[in-house]
Design an enzyme around this catalytic site. Structure first.
Site, short mmCIF file in Angstrom:
data_model
loop_
_atom_site.label_atom_id
_atom_site.label_comp_id
_atom_site.label_asym_id
_atom_site.label_seq_id
_atom_site.Cartn_x
_atom_site.Cartn_y
_atom_site.Cartn_z
N SER A 1 -10.77 6.66 -2.96
CA SER A 1 -10.92 6.85 -1.43
C SER A 1 -10.50 8.29 -0.98
CB SER A 1 -10.07 5.71 -0.62
OG SER A 1 -10.99 4.69 -0.57
N THR B 1 -12.06 0.16 -7.95
CA THR B 1 -10.94 -0.58 -8.18
C THR B 1 -11.10 -1.30 -9.40
OG1 THR B 1 -11.04 -0.67 -5.69
CG2 THR B 1 -9.59 -2.24 -6.81
N GLN C 1 0.79 -1.36 0.01
CA GLN C 1 -0.19 0.07 0.04
C GLN C 1 0.94 1.32 -0.07
OE1 GLN C 1 -3.59 -0.85 0.62
NE2 GLN C 1 -4.08 0.93 -0.71
N ASP D 1 -11.76 -4.06 2.20
CA ASP D 1 -11.01 -4.97 1.42
C ASP D 1 -11.84 -6.38 1.57
OD1 ASP D 1 -7.85 -5.33 0.28
OD2 ASP D 1 -8.35 -7.13 1.53
N LYS E 1 -2.85 -0.62 6.59
CA LYS E 1 -3.62 -1.74 6.44
C LYS E 1 -3.95 -2.40 7.62
CE LYS E 1 -5.61 -3.94 2.78
NZ LYS E 1 -5.81 -4.04 1.29
N LYS F 1 1.86 2.08 -3.69
CA LYS F 1 0.64 1.99 -4.49
C LYS F 1 0.17 3.33 -4.32
CE LYS F 1 -2.56 -1.01 -3.95
NZ LYS F 1 -3.84 -1.77 -3.44
N1 LIG Z 1 -11.97 -3.50 -2.48
C1 LIG Z 1 -11.03 -2.77 -2.91
O1 LIG Z 1 -11.22 -1.51 -3.19
C2 LIG Z 1 -9.73 -3.22 -3.11
C3 LIG Z 1 -9.48 -4.56 -3.32
N2 LIG Z 1 -8.27 -4.83 -3.58
C4 LIG Z 1 -7.96 -6.30 -3.58
O2 LIG Z 1 -8.62 -6.92 -4.67
C5 LIG Z 1 -8.92 -8.47 -3.91
C6 LIG Z 1 -10.42 -8.71 -3.85
O3 LIG Z 1 -10.88 -7.78 -2.98
P1 LIG Z 1 -12.51 -7.44 -2.88
O4 LIG Z 1 -13.13 -7.58 -4.12
O5 LIG Z 1 -12.48 -6.34 -2.39
O6 LIG Z 1 -13.00 -8.54 -1.87
P2 LIG Z 1 -14.43 -9.15 -1.69
O7 LIG Z 1 -14.56 -9.85 -0.31
O8 LIG Z 1 -15.57 -8.26 -2.17
O9 LIG Z 1 -14.36 -10.43 -2.86
C7 LIG Z 1 -13.37 -11.58 -2.54
C8 LIG Z 1 -13.78 -12.39 -3.59
O10 LIG Z 1 -12.79 -13.28 -4.07
C9 LIG Z 1 -13.20 -14.80 -3.83
N3 LIG Z 1 -11.96 -15.56 -3.46
C10 LIG Z 1 -11.39 -15.30 -2.19
N4 LIG Z 1 -10.35 -16.10 -2.23
C11 LIG Z 1 -10.71 -16.83 -3.16
C12 LIG Z 1 -9.92 -18.03 -3.91
N5 LIG Z 1 -8.86 -18.68 -3.38
N6 LIG Z 1 -10.40 -18.49 -5.05
C13 LIG Z 1 -11.27 -17.60 -5.75
N7 LIG Z 1 -12.22 -16.69 -5.17
C14 LIG Z 1 -11.68 -16.28 -3.98
C15 LIG Z 1 -14.24 -14.37 -2.79
O11 LIG Z 1 -15.02 -15.67 -2.75
C16 LIG Z 1 -14.80 -13.16 -3.02
O12 LIG Z 1 -16.00 -13.37 -4.29
C17 LIG Z 1 -8.24 -8.72 -2.82
O13 LIG Z 1 -6.86 -8.96 -3.12
C18 LIG Z 1 -7.98 -7.08 -2.27
O14 LIG Z 1 -6.92 -6.77 -1.31
C19 LIG Z 1 -7.12 -4.25 -3.97
C20 LIG Z 1 -7.47 -2.72 -3.98
C21 LIG Z 1 -8.62 -2.41 -3.63
O1 LIG Z 2 -9.46 2.33 -0.51
C1 LIG Z 2 -8.39 2.27 0.34
O2 LIG Z 2 -8.19 3.12 1.29
C2 LIG Z 2 -7.86 1.00 0.42
C3 LIG Z 2 -7.93 0.25 -0.70
C4 LIG Z 2 -7.24 -1.04 -0.27
O3 LIG Z 2 -7.14 -1.68 0.56
C5 LIG Z 2 -6.05 -1.44 -1.53
O4 LIG Z 2 -5.67 -0.42 -2.26
O5 LIG Z 2 -5.70 -2.66 -1.42
#
Ligand SMILES: NC(=O)C1=CN([C@@H]2O[C@H](COP(=O)(O)OP(=O)(O)OC[C@H]3O[C@@H](n4cnc5c(N)ncnc54)[C@H](O)[C@@H]3O)[C@@H](O)[C@H]2O)C=CC1
Ligand SMILES: O=C(O)CCC(=O)C(=O)O
Length: 450
Positions: free
Chosen positions: A382, A208, A110, A165, A125, A113
């Site tokens: 954000s 994102t 982070q 996250d 984080k 980034k």
């Molecule tokens: N939410 C955000 O704004 C941001 C998220 N990220 C990253 O994006 C990724 C996803 O985060 P979100 O979509 O926010 O979380 P979320 O909780 O909304 O969704 C995660 C999804 O990935 C799936 N998942 C988790 N482990 C898995 C696996 N082993 N195999 C297949 N599917 C799996 C889950 O079932 C879920 O559908 C993470 O790496 C997170 O750190 C990065 C930047 C910002």
């Molecule tokens: O929106 C934020 O502050 C954090 C997003 C985040 O957790 C990420 O970039 O991995």
């Protein structure tokens, strides 16, 4: 260079068993070699030694009562990694796999980034080893309230601003915000990803995923190509995956996959986005239910997929968007993607490709956008939410989206220019790490030894 080895050895001793953190650190340090040859003053200021050590780490007990009246205990974390560029900023992850090493790897990524966004935000984080799966709304609320009952002392709109996250979306941010307000009596921008009628920003939920697609479009444009007409592979089915799929459709591409921890959907006619949103954002159901509406789609259960890697990456496509979790894309997956004709990989997730997979992409010189650049649109938006909160405004969606588009183009340009400056124009991993590091390191030097 010995400093990479020395640093990793020291970390292994002082912070044992944090393999994901070592992986993230090794990648950054390896990329910094050519910079350090040109700019030895970073050594003289011991920047490496300082930057791999969080400024502060909080670990705490989270006790809460489940619906059956039993007391449950989880472990909570907030790592305030680096504040050279601004208040700590980064999400909270609620997932049973969370350890202090997970939070440290995410916090370390982070820092760089957030620096790449060009906005005044430091890196942090947090999270907990809490599993939201199968919990009632009331249990989620009680957990969030218990978590915030400790966290509130460490955060604030000018010190540390958490967000979502994995496992933390709009519902959880609402409960966390409510408890912060109750404990402090202050209504302020202490969290981002808030609801739209109580301080949230239009476009943050989508940012994102949209950003990762804008980043891919920038990478492809630099090669005289575009996403229009391309078959795309997306993993995950959460916030990032859903809005990656939405923007891919808007740009004329065809996303044909998504996945959750139980399995993968392959729908050759294109993922039904309305159904996906209904299943995951409303019903919080398993992806297998997708088949009720689309019996012609294919479902590959994770338990039936014992090979090295993930089913999504074995399906034919031209661009890939890993949007689930860390190390979900292995060397074998990377080789299969290339053999199947993928020319673009844009990472919506954090560190989704293993080190070996990254090497395969770099060797092939495809358009490869590492997470710390490609998924920076979420945290950037954000920061736009923070700006709106401090001026008590709400900007229209098109203003936020225009800014997001510009930020993603600027991040791509910085990474590409820096990669060219160091003689490897296709290597956006090198470009992202050096460009992000330089900003943070220069600020640290200017602010003295603290
Ligand atoms: N939410 C955000 O704004 C941001 C998220 N990220 C990253 O994006 C990724 C996803 O985060 P979100 O979509 O926010 O979380 P979320 O909780 O909304 O969704 C995660 C999804 O990935 C799936 N998942 C988790 N482990 C898995 C696996 N082993 N195999 C297949 N599917 C799996 C889950 O079932 C879920 O559908 C993470 O790496 C997170 O750190 C990065 C930047 C910002
Ligand atoms: O929106 C934020 O502050 C954090 C997003 C985040 O957790 C990420 O970039 O991995």
């Amino acid at each position: 260079m010995p400093y990479v080895h020395d640093t990793l050895t020291r970390l292994a001793k002082s912070s044992p068993a944090q393999t994901e953190f070592y992986q993230a650190t090794e990648e950054v340090l390896e990329c910094l070699r050519p910079l350090f040859e040109r700019a030895p003053h970073y050594h003289q200021h011991s920047i490496i030694e300082r930057i791999v050590e969080p400024e502060r780490q909080v670990m705490f007990r989270v006790s809460w009562v489940d619906d059956a009246g039993r007391v449950q205990v989880n472990k909570g974390y907030r790592v305030q990694f680096n504040s050279a560029l601004g208040p700590y900023k980064g999400g909270l992850r609620f997932h049973p796999s969370v350890t202090s090493g997970t939070i440290k790897f995410l916090g370390f990524e982070q820092i760089f980034k957030n620096a790449l966004t060009g906005l005044p935000i430091g890196g942090g984080k947090g999270g907990a080893d809490f599993d939201p799966k199968g919990k009632s709304d009331n249990e989620i609320m009680r957990f969030c309230q218990a978590f915030m009952s400790e966290l509130y002392r460490h955060i604030g709109p000018h010190t540390d601003v958490p967000a979502g996250d994995i496992g933390v979306g709009g519902r959880e941010i609402g409960y966390l915000f409510g408890q912060y307000k109750r404990l402090t009596g202050r209504y302020e921008g202490v969290l981002t990803g808030k609801g739209l009628n109580w301080g949230g920003s239009l476009g943050r939920k989508e940012a994102t995923g949209y950003g990762a697609v804008y980043f891919a479009e920038n990478m492809l444009a630099a090669k005289g190509d575009a996403l229009r007409g391309k078959t795309c592979l997306v993993s995950g089915a959460g916030n990032v995956a859903i809005y990656t799929i939405e923007k891919l459709y808007e740009l004329g591409a065809k996303p044909v996959t998504c996945s959750d921890s139980k399995g993968t959907i392959h729908d050759p006619s294109g993922i039904d986005l309305g159904l996906l949103k209904q299943l995951k954002e409303v019903q919080r159901d398993s992806l297998e239910s997708y088949l009720h509406e689309h019996p012609e789609a294919h479902y590959i259960a994770a338990r039936d997929y014992p090979q090295d890697g993930h089913a999504v990456w074995r399906i034919e496509g031209e661009a890939a968007f890993p949007c689930a979790t860390q190390n979900e894309l292995t060397e074998a997956d990377a080789k299969t993607l290339l053999a199947n004709g993928v020319t673009c990989v844009s990472e919506g997730a954090n560190m989704p490709s293993t080190k070996e997979a990254v090497d395969v992409f770099l060797e092939a010189k495809i358009a490869y956008g590492p997470g710390k650049a490609a998924n920076a649109g979420g945290v950037a938006t954000s920061q736009l939410e923070m700006a709106q909160n401090s001026s008590m405004e709400q900007w229209p969606l098109d203003k936020v989206d225009q800014k997001l588009k510009q930020i993603m183009a600027d991040i791509h340009r910085q990474c590409a220019d820096t990669a060219s400056e160091f003689g490897e124009p296709d290597n956006l991993v090198l470009g992202a790490n050096i460009a992000g590091f330089r900003k943070v390191a220069d600020a640290m030097i200017e602010q003295g030894v603290i």
